[in-house]
Enzyme design. Sequence first.
Site, mmCIF file in Angstrom:
data_model
loop_
_atom_site.group_PDB
_atom_site.id
_atom_site.type_symbol
_atom_site.label_atom_id
_atom_site.label_comp_id
_atom_site.label_asym_id
_atom_site.label_seq_id
_atom_site.Cartn_x
_atom_site.Cartn_y
_atom_site.Cartn_z
ATOM 1 C CG ASP A 13 -1.824 -1.245 1.201
ATOM 2 O OD1 ASP A 13 -2.310 -1.630 0.129
ATOM 3 O OD2 ASP A 13 -1.966 -1.866 2.271
ATOM 4 C CE LYS A 16 3.161 -2.710 -4.375
ATOM 5 N NZ LYS A 16 2.802 -2.401 -3.008
ATOM 6 N N GLY A 40 -4.113 -4.803 -4.321
ATOM 7 C CA GLY A 40 -5.122 -3.856 -4.798
ATOM 8 C C GLY A 40 -4.383 -2.633 -5.304
ATOM 9 C CG HIS A 41 -1.403 -2.810 -7.686
ATOM 10 N ND1 HIS A 41 -0.562 -3.560 -8.447
ATOM 11 C CD2 HIS A 41 -1.023 -3.013 -6.401
ATOM 12 C CE1 HIS A 41 0.299 -4.193 -7.646
ATOM 13 N NE2 HIS A 41 0.025 -3.883 -6.399
ATOM 14 C CD GLN A 221 0.907 -8.957 -2.061
ATOM 15 O OE1 GLN A 221 1.705 -9.636 -2.687
ATOM 16 N NE2 GLN A 221 -0.327 -8.797 -2.481
HETATM 17 P P1 IMP Z 1 -2.510 -12.891 2.423
HETATM 18 O O1 IMP Z 1 -1.524 -12.422 1.426
HETATM 19 O O2 IMP Z 1 -3.930 -12.656 2.027
HETATM 20 O O3 IMP Z 1 -2.262 -14.308 2.857
HETATM 21 O O4 IMP Z 1 -2.297 -11.999 3.752
HETATM 22 C C1 IMP Z 1 -1.125 -12.058 4.541
HETATM 23 C C2 IMP Z 1 -0.757 -10.689 5.083
HETATM 24 O O5 IMP Z 1 -0.385 -9.846 4.017
HETATM 25 C C3 IMP Z 1 -1.891 -9.950 5.792
HETATM 26 O O6 IMP Z 1 -1.325 -9.141 6.805
HETATM 27 C C4 IMP Z 1 -2.470 -9.059 4.716
HETATM 28 O O7 IMP Z 1 -3.151 -7.951 5.234
HETATM 29 C C5 IMP Z 1 -1.204 -8.665 4.000
HETATM 30 N N1 IMP Z 1 -1.420 -8.298 2.591
HETATM 31 C C6 IMP Z 1 -1.617 -9.127 1.554
HETATM 32 N N2 IMP Z 1 -1.736 -8.445 0.403
HETATM 33 C C7 IMP Z 1 -1.569 -7.146 0.728
HETATM 34 C C8 IMP Z 1 -1.539 -5.942 -0.052
HETATM 35 O O8 IMP Z 1 -1.645 -5.937 -1.279
HETATM 36 N N3 IMP Z 1 -1.343 -4.777 0.646
HETATM 37 C C9 IMP Z 1 -1.162 -4.772 1.987
HETATM 38 N N4 IMP Z 1 -1.183 -5.858 2.739
HETATM 39 C C10 IMP Z 1 -1.366 -7.049 2.120
HETATM 40 MG MG MG Z 2 -2.794 -2.244 -1.978
#
Ligand code: IMP
Ligand code: MG
Length: 424
Positions: A13, A16, A40-41, A221
Site C-alpha cells: 500500500d 505502487k 489492490g493497485h 505487497q
Molecule cells: P494474504 O496475502 O492474504 O495471505 O495476507 C497475509 C498478510 O499480508 C496480511 O497481513 C495481509 O493484510 C497482508 N497483505 C496481503 N496483500 C496485501 C496488499 O496488497 N497490501 C497490503 N497488505 C497485504
Molecule cells: Mg494495496
Amino acid sequence: MKSSIIVGMQWGDEGKGKIVDVLSEKADAVIRYQGGANAGHTVVIGDKKIILHLIPTGILQNKTSIIGNGVVVDIEEIVDELNHIKGMGFDDTKLIISSRAHMLLPLHKAIDNAKETRRKHRIGTTKRGIGPAYIDRLGRKGLRMGDMLDRARFISQLEDYIDSFNANEARFYKIDRIRKDCFIDEIMKIRKRILKYIANTEKISYELIRKKSTILFEGAQGVLLDIDFGTYPFVTSSHPIAPYAFCGSGFPILRDYQTIGIMKAYTTRVGEGPFPTRMSSEEELKMREMGGEYGATTGRGRDCGWLDLFAMKYSSFINSIDKIVLTKMDVLSGMKIIKVCTGYKLRGRLVDEFPSNADDLARVKPVYKNMKGWTAEDMRHLKNGKVSPSIRSYVKLIEKQTNAAVAMISTGPSRRDIVYLEKI
Ligand code: IMP
Ligand code: MG
C-alpha cells in the site's frame, strides 16, 4: 528509462499502482511476478478510480501486460476484472497469462477462511486464498493455467483434484464438499473465456529482450510481507522482493536494470503482526482519515505509524534499491513535527540489525528524530519544482539512511501529481 523492478519497501500500500501506471508510459511491457488478487493497485485517471488486483497496471496504458509464473491466478477474479476494464473502455488484447502460473480456485478461499478462523495467532490474511494456493504449488498438487489448454486432460485433472479435496481438506476444515459436475461446468465456462490469454511467456520474454524492450516488473505487497525476509509469520506466501522478479516472470537476470523502491512518507500496515512505529490511537485515527488509509481489496482500516527508516535501511539493502519514489507526501503537510524512526532499542540497547524474529520486533522501542513539518504552501511550491528546507531535510535523511536517491515525489493521487527530483 531502463528496465525497472518496482517494489513496495514497506508492508504494501505504498502507492505502487499509480507509479507503475505513470512509468509504464515509457515501457514496452509490464509484468506481475508474484502474489495474486490479495493486491489492490489503485490508479486514478481523470475522475475515474480503477482498482486492479491481478491484471498488471500496464493494461491501462495499452502495454503488453504479463501475469508471470510466480502469480497465483484467481480464475473467477480475472474474469470480473476483464469485464471491469473492458466496461471502462480499456483494451484487453495485450494481456498474457503464463501457462506456468498456478490456478487459484474458489476452494482455496474457503480453506484460507477456515484456517484463519482456527488460528490462535491470526495473520489477518485478505482471505483471497493466497496461502492455500501457494501450498498446493509447493506441495506439487496444484493446477496450472496451461493445464486448461487440453480440455479432456484438464477435466480428468480436475476430477482427481476434487476427489483429493473432498477426502482431505473439506473433511478436515469442515468445508462443503464439491459437487464434481456443477464445479467442472463452472470452470469450463471460465476456461472458454480466458483460454486465449494463456501462453508460454518465456518465449515472449525472449522476444522482448531481443527487441531491447523496456520492461517494468510490477511488485505487489511489500518487502516486509516477504515470506522469507518479512516479519514472519505475519507475511504473505510469496516473494515481493526485487530478486524474485526474474524467477516469477520467466526472464533471465537482466544485465542492465534498476530497482525502484516505493516508500510512503509514513507507514501503514493492514493485518496482524508487529509494527514498531505505530502511532497513538488518536494520531492514527487522524492519519487514516487524511490519507484515506482503507484497504483497496478488503476495505479494512489500515494501522498507521511514522516513517521507519531503520526498517527501510534493511529493505533498501535486501532489494538493492537504486531509486526511491516517495509517495503521499501531501498527506503529511500541515503537521508541525513529523517523527521519523532511525533505530531500535531492545532491552535498553540499540540493535544493529532488523530483527528476524517477530517477538523481538514486537518488543523493540523505536528511536525517533523529530523533523520540522511542511505546509500546504510548501507542497504547492514543490509541484513547481521548488523544494522547501523542511522537505529537503526529510528527503536527505531518507537518502542517508537508505543509501538510495529519492528520484520522485508523489504529491497527490492523480497521474499529474508527480515531481521529479532526478531522471528515472
Ligand atoms: P494474504 O496475502 O492474504 O495471505 O495476507 C497475509 C498478510 O499480508 C496480511 O497481513 C495481509 O493484510 C497482508 N497483505 C496481503 N496483500 C496485501 C496488499 O496488497 N497490501 C497490503 N497488505 C497485504
Ligand atoms: Mg494495496
